[in-house]
Design an enzyme around this catalytic site. Structure first.
Site, PDB file in Angstrom:
ATOM      1  N   GLU A  92       0.850  -1.171   0.032  1.00 50.16           N
ATOM      2  CA  GLU A  92       0.030   0.171   0.121  1.00 50.16           C
ATOM      3  C   GLU A  92       0.823   1.507   0.242  1.00 50.16           C
ATOM      4  O   GLU A  92       1.991   1.160   0.602  1.00 50.16           O
ATOM      5  CB  GLU A  92      -0.935   0.095   1.307  1.00 50.16           C
ATOM      6  CG  GLU A  92      -1.892  -1.202   1.319  1.00 50.16           C
ATOM      7  CD  GLU A  92      -2.410  -1.086   2.759  1.00 50.16           C
ATOM      8  OE1 GLU A  92      -2.887  -0.196   3.089  1.00 50.16           O
ATOM      9  OE2 GLU A  92      -2.713  -2.383   3.227  1.00 50.16           O
ATOM     10  N   CYS A 105       2.977   8.363   1.290  1.00 55.88           N
ATOM     11  CA  CYS A 105       3.667   7.651   2.125  1.00 55.88           C
ATOM     12  C   CYS A 105       3.788   6.209   1.552  1.00 55.88           C
ATOM     13  O   CYS A 105       3.005   5.258   1.060  1.00 55.88           O
ATOM     14  CB  CYS A 105       2.633   7.178   3.252  1.00 55.88           C
ATOM     15  SG  CYS A 105       3.259   6.149   4.791  1.00 55.88           S
ATOM     16  N   CYS A 112       5.470  -7.103   7.600  1.00 54.64           N
ATOM     17  CA  CYS A 112       6.469  -6.690   8.699  1.00 54.64           C
ATOM     18  C   CYS A 112       6.933  -7.553   9.656  1.00 54.64           C
ATOM     19  O   CYS A 112       6.021  -8.415  10.144  1.00 54.64           O
ATOM     20  CB  CYS A 112       5.881  -5.444   9.270  1.00 54.64           C
ATOM     21  SG  CYS A 112       7.084  -4.489  10.290  1.00 54.64           S
ATOM     22  N   CYS A 116       4.543  -4.934  15.744  1.00 52.45           N
ATOM     23  CA  CYS A 116       3.926  -3.826  16.716  1.00 52.45           C
ATOM     24  C   CYS A 116       2.247  -4.143  16.938  1.00 52.45           C
ATOM     25  O   CYS A 116       1.482  -4.393  15.966  1.00 52.45           O
ATOM     26  CB  CYS A 116       4.147  -2.497  16.202  1.00 52.45           C
ATOM     27  SG  CYS A 116       5.811  -1.963  16.267  1.00 52.45           S
ATOM     28  N   CYS A 119      -0.602  -1.881  15.123  1.00 56.44           N
ATOM     29  CA  CYS A 119      -0.123  -1.852  13.543  1.00 56.44           C
ATOM     30  C   CYS A 119      -0.745  -2.881  12.822  1.00 56.44           C
ATOM     31  O   CYS A 119      -0.468  -4.047  13.026  1.00 56.44           O
ATOM     32  CB  CYS A 119       1.287  -1.581  13.160  1.00 56.44           C
ATOM     33  SG  CYS A 119       1.736  -1.166  11.618  1.00 56.44           S
ATOM     34  N   CYS A 331      -1.697   2.374   6.816  1.00 56.48           N
ATOM     35  CA  CYS A 331      -1.033   1.311   5.961  1.00 56.48           C
ATOM     36  C   CYS A 331      -1.338   0.037   6.856  1.00 56.48           C
ATOM     37  O   CYS A 331      -1.076  -0.191   7.879  1.00 56.48           O
ATOM     38  CB  CYS A 331       0.257   1.784   5.537  1.00 56.48           C
ATOM     39  SG  CYS A 331       0.367   2.659   4.253  1.00 56.48           S
TER      40      CYS A 331
END
Length: 340
Positions: A92, A105, A112, A116, A119, A331
């Site tokens: 994205e 962005c 990832c 976190c 997120c 995102c």
């Protein structure tokens, strides 16, 4: 013959490759210009001969993403893109409009590995790093589709940029090149959850970009509950690396802090955060938390009190303006829906 990614090459590398092919050096500038315009095939490079076009096609490929989904905010014109990459992966990027210009962005990884809690990007896990050209394409094709000149870049999309260090550095070299998009280094912001060795390595490059530290808690206990990376890199170790970065580059750090109800929004935590910011000469960017499906975390109800206390302690603080709220512009959320 295995073909190589031509869009990840800098002009001097293109020159060397062309000379090796028996072609004149000046063609490198022409090819680079076409690539930075977002052409998707060599036949579109109308000022180079068909024989060279064929040579290039035999040796190289040109990355080009496909728009899987596009959402436009009725509130503020923010545009969110879900891009399909050449291997079928999806990432994205988000185009945001401000008085000072338009910001995109960009993502740096497919998924990832940082995990976190607040997120959406990490919910599907890490798949792979993006190439420098795939990061660059998010800028090029956002400009092409929207008709908007991008003036600022924030590396705060899917992925941890410093976990894809070499490709991110190459992307920065490409996007700032005077013969390309030519975005000024000070118009680029890179966000990291805090990898001390990579922060030190970035400092050695002495780039005049803005380094944003995703801190989100001023103490180890709270930060560990939100950010598993804190287990390997305790808060103070990360802050020490940021101090070294500031001393090397002279560039002020920005601290990102997503305010979460009942987790990191107490008066004591505000005082601790203020002390950290003052010790780093850092600016605090408070972020109203985005609601993420499946997460119990909610936006803080103490935003005003938290800001007041930070200012009272002498900290420099702003609250990030929320854009694209009606299209879930944080995102990771669109990619999660597409793959779910």
């Amino acid at each position: 013959m295995n073909r190589s990614d031509i869009k990840s090459m800098l002009p001097d590398e293109l020159e060397a490759a062309l000379v090796e092919m028996g072609e004149p050096r000046f063609r490198a500038g022409q090819i680079f210009t076409w690539l930075m315009r977002g052409v998707t095939d060599f036949s579109s490079m109308t000022n180079i001969g068909k024989s060279l076009q064929k040579k290039l096609d035999e040796r190289y490929y040109i990355t080009s993403p496909e728009i899987l989904r596009k959402q436009v905010s009725e509130e503020d014109g923010t545009i969110k893109y879900l891009w399909k990459l050449m291997d079928g992966s999806a990432v994205e990027s988000v185009l945001m409009h401000y008085k000072h210009g338009s910001t995109v962005c960009v993502s740096s990884q497919v998924g990832c590995r940082m995990g976190c809690a607040f997120c959406a990007s990490a919910q599907g896990g890490w798949v792979r790093n993006l190439s420098s050209s795939e990061i660059l394409d998010q800028v090029l094709f956002t400009e092409k589709d929207s008709g908007t000149r991008v003036s600022n870049i924030v590396m705060m999309g899917i992925g941890e940029p410093l976990d894809n260090f070499d490709n991110v550095i190459r992307f920065i070299e490409l996007v700032t090149h005077p013969d390309g998009i030519n975005i000024g280094m000070r118009h680029i912001s890179l966000s990291t959850c805090g990898l001390p060795e990579k922060i030190d390595k970035l400092g050695d490059y002495n780039l005049q970009l803005t380094l944003s530290l995703s801190l989100h808690a001023p103490d180890d206990e709270t930060r560990l509950g939100l950010m598993p990376v804190n287990r390997r890199y305790p808060t103070q170790e990360v802050l020490d690396a940021c101090t070294r970065y500031y001393e090397k580059t002279g560039r002020r750090i920005s601290i990102e802090y997503a305010l979460i109800d009942g987790v990191n929004d107490s008066n004591e935590q505000a005082e601790m955060l203020a002390r950290i910011a003052l010790s780093l000469c850092a600016h605090i960017n408070l972020i109203p938390l985005n609601n993420v499906d499946g997460s119990p975390l909610r936006p803080s109800r103490r935003l005003k009190q938290f800001v007041s206390l930070l200012k009272e302690k002498g900290a420099n603080v702003t609250v990030r303006r929320r854009l694209g709220g009606d299209i879930e512009a944080a995102c990771g959320q669109l990619r999660k829906k597409a793959s779910g």
